[in-house]
Design an enzyme around this catalytic site. Structure first.
Site, PDB file in Angstrom:
ATOM      1  N   ARG A 188     -31.244 -37.849 -26.773  1.00 13.00           N
ATOM      2  CA  ARG A 188     -32.471 -37.069 -26.523  1.00 13.00           C
ATOM      3  C   ARG A 188     -33.642 -37.458 -27.439  1.00 13.00           C
ATOM      4  O   ARG A 188     -34.427 -36.607 -27.845  1.00 13.00           O
ATOM      5  CB  ARG A 188     -32.210 -35.559 -26.660  1.00 13.00           C
ATOM      6  CG  ARG A 188     -31.227 -35.008 -25.678  1.00 13.00           C
ATOM      7  CD  ARG A 188     -31.644 -35.136 -24.220  1.00 13.00           C
ATOM      8  NE  ARG A 188     -30.522 -34.802 -23.386  1.00 13.00           N
ATOM      9  CZ  ARG A 188     -29.634 -35.708 -22.943  1.00 13.00           C
ATOM     10  NH1 ARG A 188     -29.804 -37.002 -23.198  1.00 13.00           N
ATOM     11  NH2 ARG A 188     -28.622 -35.326 -22.222  1.00 13.00           N
ATOM     12  N   SER A 237     -32.040 -27.118 -22.301  1.00 15.83           N
ATOM     13  CA  SER A 237     -31.209 -26.915 -23.494  1.00 15.83           C
ATOM     14  C   SER A 237     -32.082 -26.770 -24.729  1.00 15.83           C
ATOM     15  O   SER A 237     -32.927 -27.619 -25.006  1.00 15.83           O
ATOM     16  CB  SER A 237     -30.281 -28.116 -23.700  1.00 15.83           C
ATOM     17  OG  SER A 237     -29.391 -28.199 -22.626  1.00 15.83           O
ATOM     18  N   GLU A 307     -33.565 -29.276 -29.440  1.00 13.99           N
ATOM     19  CA  GLU A 307     -33.930 -30.352 -28.513  1.00 13.99           C
ATOM     20  C   GLU A 307     -35.355 -30.101 -28.005  1.00 13.99           C
ATOM     21  O   GLU A 307     -36.121 -31.027 -27.769  1.00 13.99           O
ATOM     22  CB  GLU A 307     -32.938 -30.371 -27.340  1.00 13.99           C
ATOM     23  CG  GLU A 307     -33.235 -31.438 -26.311  1.00 13.99           C
ATOM     24  CD  GLU A 307     -32.169 -31.518 -25.224  1.00 13.99           C
ATOM     25  OE1 GLU A 307     -30.963 -31.337 -25.524  1.00 13.99           O
ATOM     26  OE2 GLU A 307     -32.541 -31.762 -24.064  1.00 13.99           O
TER      27      GLU A 307
HETATM   28  C1  LIG Z   1     -34.444 -25.900 -16.152  1.00 16.13           C
HETATM   29  C2  LIG Z   1     -34.492 -27.124 -17.050  1.00 16.13           C
HETATM   30  C3  LIG Z   1     -33.417 -28.007 -17.061  1.00 16.13           C
HETATM   31  C4  LIG Z   1     -33.463 -29.137 -17.895  1.00 16.13           C
HETATM   32  N1  LIG Z   1     -32.392 -29.978 -17.892  1.00 16.13           N
HETATM   33  C5  LIG Z   1     -32.422 -31.099 -18.657  1.00 16.13           C
HETATM   34  C6  LIG Z   1     -31.319 -32.021 -18.647  1.00 16.13           C
HETATM   35  O1  LIG Z   1     -30.342 -31.850 -17.954  1.00 16.13           O
HETATM   36  N2  LIG Z   1     -31.404 -33.105 -19.438  1.00 16.13           N
HETATM   37  C7  LIG Z   1     -32.493 -33.366 -20.222  1.00 16.13           C
HETATM   38  O2  LIG Z   1     -32.514 -34.387 -20.916  1.00 16.13           O
HETATM   39  N3  LIG Z   1     -33.541 -32.509 -20.248  1.00 16.13           N
HETATM   40  C8  LIG Z   1     -33.540 -31.395 -19.491  1.00 16.13           C
HETATM   41  N4  LIG Z   1     -34.597 -30.534 -19.511  1.00 16.13           N
HETATM   42  C9  LIG Z   1     -35.725 -30.798 -20.450  1.00 16.13           C
HETATM   43  C10 LIG Z   1     -36.857 -31.647 -19.856  1.00 16.13           C
HETATM   44  O3  LIG Z   1     -36.954 -31.501 -18.450  1.00 16.13           O
HETATM   45  C11 LIG Z   1     -36.708 -33.131 -20.201  1.00 16.13           C
HETATM   46  O4  LIG Z   1     -36.721 -33.345 -21.605  1.00 16.13           O
HETATM   47  C12 LIG Z   1     -37.847 -33.958 -19.601  1.00 16.13           C
HETATM   48  O5  LIG Z   1     -37.575 -35.317 -19.790  1.00 16.13           O
HETATM   49  C13 LIG Z   1     -39.215 -33.638 -20.226  1.00 16.13           C
HETATM   50  O6  LIG Z   1     -40.201 -34.243 -19.408  1.00 16.13           O
HETATM   51  P1  LIG Z   1     -41.675 -33.622 -19.335  1.00 16.13           P
HETATM   52  O7  LIG Z   1     -42.487 -34.502 -18.493  1.00 16.13           O
HETATM   53  O8  LIG Z   1     -41.598 -32.201 -18.933  1.00 16.13           O
HETATM   54  O9  LIG Z   1     -42.110 -33.765 -20.845  1.00 16.13           O
HETATM   55  P2  LIG Z   1     -42.908 -32.694 -21.748  1.00 16.13           P
HETATM   56  O10 LIG Z   1     -42.086 -31.479 -21.929  1.00 16.13           O
HETATM   57  O11 LIG Z   1     -44.280 -32.543 -21.231  1.00 16.13           O
HETATM   58  O12 LIG Z   1     -42.937 -33.505 -23.116  1.00 16.13           O
HETATM   59  C14 LIG Z   1     -41.723 -33.797 -23.793  1.00 16.13           C
HETATM   60  C15 LIG Z   1     -42.018 -34.886 -24.817  1.00 16.13           C
HETATM   61  O13 LIG Z   1     -42.365 -36.088 -24.143  1.00 16.13           O
HETATM   62  C16 LIG Z   1     -43.668 -36.518 -24.532  1.00 16.13           C
HETATM   63  N5  LIG Z   1     -44.319 -37.090 -23.347  1.00 16.13           N
HETATM   64  C17 LIG Z   1     -44.538 -36.506 -22.149  1.00 16.13           C
HETATM   65  N6  LIG Z   1     -45.140 -37.373 -21.308  1.00 16.13           N
HETATM   66  C18 LIG Z   1     -45.293 -38.526 -22.006  1.00 16.13           C
HETATM   67  C19 LIG Z   1     -45.857 -39.800 -21.717  1.00 16.13           C
HETATM   68  N7  LIG Z   1     -46.395 -40.095 -20.526  1.00 16.13           N
HETATM   69  N8  LIG Z   1     -45.858 -40.738 -22.683  1.00 16.13           N
HETATM   70  C20 LIG Z   1     -45.340 -40.486 -23.917  1.00 16.13           C
HETATM   71  N9  LIG Z   1     -44.791 -39.306 -24.251  1.00 16.13           N
HETATM   72  C21 LIG Z   1     -44.765 -38.350 -23.310  1.00 16.13           C
HETATM   73  C22 LIG Z   1     -44.357 -35.281 -25.081  1.00 16.13           C
HETATM   74  O14 LIG Z   1     -45.355 -35.627 -26.024  1.00 16.13           O
HETATM   75  C23 LIG Z   1     -43.194 -34.548 -25.714  1.00 16.13           C
HETATM   76  O15 LIG Z   1     -42.918 -35.117 -26.974  1.00 16.13           O
HETATM   77  C24 LIG Z   1     -34.592 -29.396 -18.705  1.00 16.13           C
HETATM   78  C25 LIG Z   1     -35.680 -28.507 -18.666  1.00 16.13           C
HETATM   79  C26 LIG Z   1     -35.634 -27.377 -17.847  1.00 16.13           C
HETATM   80  C27 LIG Z   1     -36.818 -26.457 -17.810  1.00 16.13           C
END
Ligand SMILES: Cc1cc2nc3c(=O)[nH]c(=O)nc-3n(C[C@H](O)[C@H](O)[C@H](O)COP(=O)(O)OP(=O)(O)OC[C@H]3O[C@@H](n4cnc5c(N)ncnc54)[C@H](O)[C@@H]3O)c2cc1C
Length: 324
Positions: A188, A237, A307
């Protein structure tokens, strides 16, 4: 120059959206927190270059302005007071998927823009019987956020299929093509910095059987709906699983399922998901995370690592009251 003045400069030089004092809550799955000082939704790479140049013109002060890339906000908690600096959220022009010439024998390369939602990418691959991204179907993030977080589930993670990532560096104004060894992937996490914005990612997939791929995706969805409170306000998580253990099980065995602080509570369905109810504050989530972390440490001697990412300033309140 203030960020308000910088916003004026940007408005004159970019085609994307520029806002000041912009509320971030609705751009996150927790739907909590305050505004960011300056918000940019670039329409293309030229807008990112314009941002970088404007900061460069501010000299050393420009280099100190905090930059936050935000994707679908599904792994973050924004402080109630909001955050300082600039939030960059890639706009719809960065949401696309295409098949590319494969670089590896027996594989199919697929490239996706950084703001592409992961379920959309998984479904696109599934319709073509391409294996390797099935687990993404129930992760509500974007490609950019998934690369940064090395997102994963069901025994797979981004680093298993990603071949090449295009990254824009706001300091150097360059686009670099990065291979996995230079991205520092671990559980992660990656070593991408705050000023490195993922623009697109290329994945290496395997041609397989469409029904089998779809069945795997259905199984992922079913598992989620049976074991996780996905429809409620949360960010997945809360803690990383410590080596050889399940964070959720430790929280549950510490008797903390259902515990609450203010409007934040530990899910009764899955103890590693913390839910925000109507009226919750980001500080409630922060306090609950700290109290749960302290109780698990006290009870099992295991130090849990969050996380989810807390953005902005939070108060340290060691004695926050928990309702069982
Ligand atoms: C219901 C639910 C279930 C989930 N299940 C999982 C799972 O099974 N496994 C898992 O790993 N995660 C899970 N997640 C967490 C999340 O969806 C992941 O971590 C996902 O990859 C985050 O993507 P995001 O676009 O929402 O990033 P954000 O939440 O917007 O940002 C997360 C991080 O990424 C950075 N970021 C975002 N976009 C960029 C970009 N274009 N360039 C550089 N950095 C960037 C941000 O600065 C921040 O540090 C879950 C979340 C929810 C709500």
């Amino acid at each position: 120059m203030s960020l308000g003045a910088l916003a004026e400069v940007l408005r004159a030089s970019v085609t994307g959206r520029v806002e000041t004092d912009f509320p971030l809550a609705r751009l996150t799955t927790y739907k909590l927190g305050g505004p960011v000082e300056l918000y940019l939704e670039p329409d293309g790479i030229d807008d990112l270059v314009a941002l970088g140049k404007s900061l460069e013109e501010l000299g050393s002060a420009g280099g100190r302005v905090p930059i936050l890339a935000i994707g679908r906000g599904s792994n973050v908690v924004v402080s109630d007071a909001g955050i300082a600096g600039i939030a960059v959220r890639l706009g719809p022009k960065f949401s696309w998927i295409k098949q590319a010439e494969s670089t590896l024998p027996g594989s199919v390369s697929v490239i996706a823009g950084a703001s592409t939602p992961l379920p959309q990418l998984a479904n696109w691959a599934g319709r073509r019987g391409l294996e390797g991204l099935e687990y993404m179907v129930s992760i509500p993030g974007s490609v950019g956020g998934a690369v940064r977080m090395n997102a994963g589930a069901h025994g797979s993670e981004v680093q298993g299929a990603v071949e090449l990532v295009a990254v824009f560096d706001i300091d150097t104004l360059t686009v670099e093509e990065r291979t996995p060894p230079t991205l520092g992937f671990a559980y992660r996490r990656s070593t991408l910095g705050e000023k490195e914005i993922v623009l697109e990612a290329r994945f290496s997939l395997k041609a397989g059987d469409r029904d089998t791929v779809r069945a795997r995706m259905d199984a992922c969805r079913r598992h989620r709906s049976e074991t996780q409170p996905g429809a409620l306000q949360n960010a997945g998580s809360v803690f990383k699983n410590p080596p050889g253990a399940s964070a959720g099980r430790l929280v549950e065995e510490a008797g903390l399922k259902g515990s609450r602080i203010g409007g934040a509570s530990v899910s009764t369905l899955h103890a590693n998901f913390f839910i925000a109810a109507e009226g919750a504050r980001a500080q409630d989530v922060y306090d609950l995370v700290n109290v749960v972390k302290a109780r698990v440490l006290e009870r099992f001697g295991v130090e849990l690592t969050p996380e989810i990412r807390f953005l902005g300033e939070f108060e340290e309140r060691a004695n926050a009251e928990v309702t069982p």
